[in-house]
Design a protein around this motif. Structure first.
Motif, PDB file in Angstrom:
ATOM      1  N   MET A  78       0.846  -1.195   0.000  1.00  0.00           N
ATOM      2  CA  MET A  78       0.000   0.000   0.000  1.00  0.00           C
ATOM      3  C   MET A  78       0.880   1.244   0.000  1.00  0.00           C
ATOM      4  O   MET A  78       1.869   1.323   0.696  1.00  0.00           O
ATOM      5  CB  MET A  78      -0.912  -0.006   1.229  1.00  0.00           C
ATOM      6  N   LYS A  79       0.480   2.222  -0.825  1.00  0.00           N
ATOM      7  CA  LYS A  79       1.135   3.522  -0.862  1.00  0.00           C
ATOM      8  C   LYS A  79       0.082   4.544  -0.436  1.00  0.00           C
ATOM      9  O   LYS A  79      -0.617   5.110  -1.275  1.00  0.00           O
ATOM     10  CB  LYS A  79       1.645   3.836  -2.259  1.00  0.00           C
ATOM     11  N   PRO A  80      -0.069   4.755   0.872  1.00  0.00           N
ATOM     12  CA  PRO A  80      -1.164   5.604   1.349  1.00  0.00           C
ATOM     13  C   PRO A  80      -0.938   7.096   1.110  1.00  0.00           C
ATOM     14  O   PRO A  80       0.149   7.621   1.292  1.00  0.00           O
ATOM     15  CB  PRO A  80      -1.222   5.300   2.840  1.00  0.00           C
ATOM     16  N   VAL A  81      -2.005   7.737   0.673  1.00  0.00           N
ATOM     17  CA  VAL A  81      -2.065   9.186   0.560  1.00  0.00           C
ATOM     18  C   VAL A  81      -3.272   9.579   1.410  1.00  0.00           C
ATOM     19  O   VAL A  81      -4.376   9.085   1.187  1.00  0.00           O
ATOM     20  CB  VAL A  81      -2.262   9.649  -0.895  1.00  0.00           C
ATOM     21  N   THR A  82      -3.056  10.421   2.415  1.00  0.00           N
ATOM     22  CA  THR A  82      -4.152  10.801   3.296  1.00  0.00           C
ATOM     23  C   THR A  82      -4.834  12.065   2.806  1.00  0.00           C
ATOM     24  O   THR A  82      -4.266  12.838   2.022  1.00  0.00           O
ATOM     25  CB  THR A  82      -3.659  11.020   4.739  1.00  0.00           C
ATOM     26  N   GLY A  83      -6.051  12.259   3.283  1.00  0.00           N
ATOM     27  CA  GLY A  83      -6.793  13.449   2.916  1.00  0.00           C
ATOM     28  C   GLY A  83      -7.842  13.759   3.964  1.00  0.00           C
ATOM     29  O   GLY A  83      -8.079  12.957   4.876  1.00  0.00           O
ATOM     30  N   ALA A  84      -8.456  14.916   3.830  1.00  0.00           N
ATOM     31  CA  ALA A  84      -9.491  15.341   4.778  1.00  0.00           C
ATOM     32  C   ALA A  84     -10.346  16.429   4.147  1.00  0.00           C
ATOM     33  O   ALA A  84      -9.922  17.098   3.194  1.00  0.00           O
ATOM     34  CB  ALA A  84      -8.847  15.869   6.057  1.00  0.00           C
ATOM     35  N   CYS A  85     -11.512  16.610   4.727  1.00  0.00           N
ATOM     36  CA  CYS A  85     -12.367  17.710   4.316  1.00  0.00           C
ATOM     37  C   CYS A  85     -11.787  19.013   4.893  1.00  0.00           C
ATOM     38  O   CYS A  85     -10.782  18.995   5.608  1.00  0.00           O
ATOM     39  CB  CYS A  85     -13.793  17.483   4.814  1.00  0.00           C
ATOM     40  N   TYR A  86     -12.428  20.116   4.637  1.00  0.00           N
ATOM     41  CA  TYR A  86     -11.936  21.427   5.071  1.00  0.00           C
ATOM     42  C   TYR A  86     -11.792  21.538   6.587  1.00  0.00           C
ATOM     43  O   TYR A  86     -10.807  22.053   7.096  1.00  0.00           O
ATOM     44  CB  TYR A  86     -12.879  22.512   4.531  1.00  0.00           C
ATOM     45  N   CYS A  87     -12.763  21.014   7.334  1.00  0.00           N
ATOM     46  CA  CYS A  87     -12.709  21.122   8.795  1.00  0.00           C
ATOM     47  C   CYS A  87     -11.948  19.964   9.441  1.00  0.00           C
ATOM     48  O   CYS A  87     -11.738  19.960  10.650  1.00  0.00           O
ATOM     49  CB  CYS A  87     -14.114  21.209   9.381  1.00  0.00           C
ATOM     50  N   ALA A  88     -11.550  18.991   8.645  1.00  0.00           N
ATOM     51  CA  ALA A  88     -10.794  17.809   9.081  1.00  0.00           C
ATOM     52  C   ALA A  88     -11.594  16.869   9.992  1.00  0.00           C
ATOM     53  O   ALA A  88     -11.017  16.013  10.639  1.00  0.00           O
ATOM     54  CB  ALA A  88      -9.481  18.197   9.732  1.00  0.00           C
ATOM     55  N   LYS A  89     -12.908  17.014  10.007  1.00  0.00           N
ATOM     56  CA  LYS A  89     -13.739  16.058  10.762  1.00  0.00           C
ATOM     57  C   LYS A  89     -13.819  14.724  10.016  1.00  0.00           C
ATOM     58  O   LYS A  89     -13.908  13.674  10.635  1.00  0.00           O
ATOM     59  CB  LYS A  89     -15.157  16.603  10.974  1.00  0.00           C
ATOM     60  N   VAL A  90     -13.819  14.791   8.680  1.00  0.00           N
ATOM     61  CA  VAL A  90     -13.835  13.581   7.861  1.00  0.00           C
ATOM     62  C   VAL A  90     -12.428  13.384   7.314  1.00  0.00           C
ATOM     63  O   VAL A  90     -11.867  14.277   6.668  1.00  0.00           O
ATOM     64  CB  VAL A  90     -14.841  13.679   6.700  1.00  0.00           C
ATOM     65  N   LYS A  91     -11.857  12.226   7.593  1.00  0.00           N
ATOM     66  CA  LYS A  91     -10.515  11.894   7.113  1.00  0.00           C
ATOM     67  C   LYS A  91     -10.578  10.597   6.343  1.00  0.00           C
ATOM     68  O   LYS A  91     -11.440   9.746   6.601  1.00  0.00           O
ATOM     69  CB  LYS A  91      -9.551  11.772   8.290  1.00  0.00           C
ATOM     70  N   PHE A  92      -9.667  10.456   5.401  1.00  0.00           N
ATOM     71  CA  PHE A  92      -9.655   9.252   4.583  1.00  0.00           C
ATOM     72  C   PHE A  92      -8.249   8.951   4.115  1.00  0.00           C
ATOM     73  O   PHE A  92      -7.328   9.759   4.249  1.00  0.00           O
ATOM     74  CB  PHE A  92     -10.610   9.393   3.393  1.00  0.00           C
ATOM     75  N   VAL A  93      -8.093   7.762   3.558  1.00  0.00           N
ATOM     76  CA  VAL A  93      -6.821   7.340   2.985  1.00  0.00           C
ATOM     77  C   VAL A  93      -7.104   6.759   1.609  1.00  0.00           C
ATOM     78  O   VAL A  93      -8.138   6.111   1.389  1.00  0.00           O
ATOM     79  CB  VAL A  93      -6.076   6.328   3.899  1.00  0.00           C
ATOM     80  N   TYR A  94      -6.211   7.045   0.694  1.00  0.00           N
ATOM     81  CA  TYR A  94      -6.284   6.507  -0.664  1.00  0.00           C
ATOM     82  C   TYR A  94      -5.006   5.722  -0.900  1.00  0.00           C
ATOM     83  O   TYR A  94      -3.901   6.208  -0.631  1.00  0.00           O
ATOM     84  CB  TYR A  94      -6.429   7.652  -1.682  1.00  0.00           C
ATOM     85  N   ASP A  95      -5.133   4.511  -1.397  1.00  0.00           N
ATOM     86  CA  ASP A  95      -3.984   3.674  -1.711  1.00  0.00           C
ATOM     87  C   ASP A  95      -3.556   3.962  -3.148  1.00  0.00           C
ATOM     88  O   ASP A  95      -4.182   3.482  -4.095  1.00  0.00           O
ATOM     89  CB  ASP A  95      -4.333   2.198  -1.539  1.00  0.00           C
ATOM     90  N   SER A  96      -2.488   4.744  -3.309  1.00  0.00           N
ATOM     91  CA  SER A  96      -2.054   5.142  -4.653  1.00  0.00           C
ATOM     92  C   SER A  96      -1.409   4.003  -5.432  1.00  0.00           C
ATOM     93  O   SER A  96      -1.067   4.164  -6.600  1.00  0.00           O
ATOM     94  CB  SER A  96      -1.116   6.348  -4.581  1.00  0.00           C
ATOM     95  N   ALA A  97      -1.258   2.828  -4.803  1.00  0.00           N
ATOM     96  CA  ALA A  97      -0.754   1.659  -5.537  1.00  0.00           C
ATOM     97  C   ALA A  97      -1.849   1.065  -6.427  1.00  0.00           C
ATOM     98  O   ALA A  97      -1.549   0.335  -7.374  1.00  0.00           O
ATOM     99  CB  ALA A  97      -0.239   0.603  -4.561  1.00  0.00           C
TER     100      ALA A  97
END
Length: 135
Positions: free
Chosen positions: A1-20
């Protein structure tokens, strides 16, 4: 897995995307629906297979609201706190991820390779393509 993290503007919702996981589409979308949902003249989106597990919410699922406009082929998910669009669920086949919400340098595979829904564009597409001829 090559994780790239992200979030909404307020950072209440967070997620990860596997760039692999290979991107199936990377586009600038010009459709009326995306323009209105994002409040922008065009929007960048990448798609990955829904069943690939490449996109996962890691925090704030309780803050996500899903909306499908009648007749639309996708469900738009957004944060109920700040209003950020978090992802699209495209007929339960693909997940649309928005690179603008990711942290750090983005993988080269995220560079848009096409314009989607050009007929709905509010721009002169030929002039826009002149800025980046490969699109």
């Amino acid at each position: 897995m090559k994780p790239v993290t992200g979030a909404c503007y307020c950072a209440k919702v967070k997620f990860v995307y596997d760039s692999a996981v290979p991107v199936t589409k990377a586009v600038f979308c010009h459709c009326d629906s995306c323009r209105r949902a994002h409040g922008a003249p065009l929007y960048q989106v990448i798609y990955v297979p829904r069943d690939s597990g490449a996109f996962k919410i890691t925090a704030g699922e309780e803050h996500i609201k899903r909306y499908r406009k009648p007749g639309a082929p996708l469900v738009r998910a957004f944060c109920t706190v700040c209003g950020s669009r978090v992802f699209n669920d495209h007929d339960r086949v693909e997940i649309g991820v928005f690179p603008a919400l990711l942290h750090g340098k983005l993988p080269d595979s995220f560079w848009p390779t096409a314009h989607a829904h050009e007929a709905e564009s509010i721009f002169d597409i030929l002039a826009l393509k002149a800025v980046r001829p490969k699109l």
